[in-house]
Design a protein around this motif. Structure first.
Motif, PDB file in Angstrom:
ATOM      1  N   GLU A 194      -0.154 -12.694   0.654  1.00  0.00           N
ATOM      2  CA  GLU A 194       0.370 -11.569  -0.116  1.00  0.00           C
ATOM      3  C   GLU A 194       1.834 -11.784  -0.488  1.00  0.00           C
ATOM      4  O   GLU A 194       2.234 -11.577  -1.625  1.00  0.00           O
ATOM      5  CB  GLU A 194       0.223 -10.269   0.686  1.00  0.00           C
ATOM      6  N   ASP A 202       3.069 -14.663  -8.731  1.00  0.00           N
ATOM      7  CA  ASP A 202       2.788 -13.829  -9.899  1.00  0.00           C
ATOM      8  C   ASP A 202       4.045 -13.614 -10.731  1.00  0.00           C
ATOM      9  O   ASP A 202       4.014 -13.689 -11.962  1.00  0.00           O
ATOM     10  CB  ASP A 202       2.222 -12.475  -9.471  1.00  0.00           C
ATOM     11  N   LYS A 222      -0.113  -7.347  -9.024  1.00  0.00           N
ATOM     12  CA  LYS A 222      -0.164  -7.081  -7.584  1.00  0.00           C
ATOM     13  C   LYS A 222      -1.410  -6.307  -7.194  1.00  0.00           C
ATOM     14  O   LYS A 222      -1.910  -6.457  -6.085  1.00  0.00           O
ATOM     15  CB  LYS A 222       1.096  -6.315  -7.151  1.00  0.00           C
ATOM     16  N   THR A 276       3.030 -12.555  -4.504  1.00  0.00           N
ATOM     17  CA  THR A 276       3.941 -11.754  -5.322  1.00  0.00           C
ATOM     18  C   THR A 276       4.943 -12.648  -6.029  1.00  0.00           C
ATOM     19  O   THR A 276       5.183 -12.489  -7.223  1.00  0.00           O
ATOM     20  CB  THR A 276       4.676 -10.713  -4.451  1.00  0.00           C
TER      21      THR A 276
END
Length: 138
Positions: free
Chosen positions: A7, A14, A53, A11
């Motif tokens: 995670e 991305d 997200k 982020t």
């Protein structure tokens, strides 16, 4: 534990993908500064990142705010291959050939995006170094 690492890294990944896409969009605007009737476009980075997200759960397209539905004119590729809708950039002046590219705005956006891309890249590198240190104990 692995999910938290994925995670955190996801982020940054991305953000880097979207920053690279935005750089391409801005560069396209700059390349078309002398093209008659070319309309400058951009997308809302914050909204695109929020959608990335959430895994695109709010739909397969990133829909930027516009004052009129016809303002959404082009598609680019967002994170995970989702469509990224671009909107016309609002400008105060048009050239005589109806081109809306303002090179001052484009240069400023390009520079700002470059700095933010570099910051996200350095943050991701720092996260990797921290994880490596935690794993190896050095």
């Amino acid at each position: 534990m692995v999910d938290k690492i994925r995670e955190a890294m996801g982020t940054y990944a991305d953000a880097l993908k979207l920053r690279a896409t935005r750089q391409e969009v801005i560069a396209g605007n700059m390349a078309n500064a002398d093209t008659p009737n070319y309309k400058s476009v951009d997308f809302d980075f914050s909204q695109a990142l929020r959608q990335a997200k959430t895994g695109g759960k709010s739909g397969s397209t990133i829909n930027t705010a516009a004052t009129h539905p016809a303002h959404l004119v082009k598609k680019g590729k967002g994170v995970n291959g989702s469509d990224l809708l671009l909107k016309f950039r609002e400008v105060e002046k048009k050239s005589l050939d109806n081109n809306t590219v303002d090179m001052d705005i484009e240069r400023a956006a390009f520079s700002e995006n470059t700095v933010k891309y570099e910051a996200a890249s350095q943050s991701l590198s720092g996260l990797v170094r921290t994880m490596r240190s935690a794993i190896t104990g050095n």
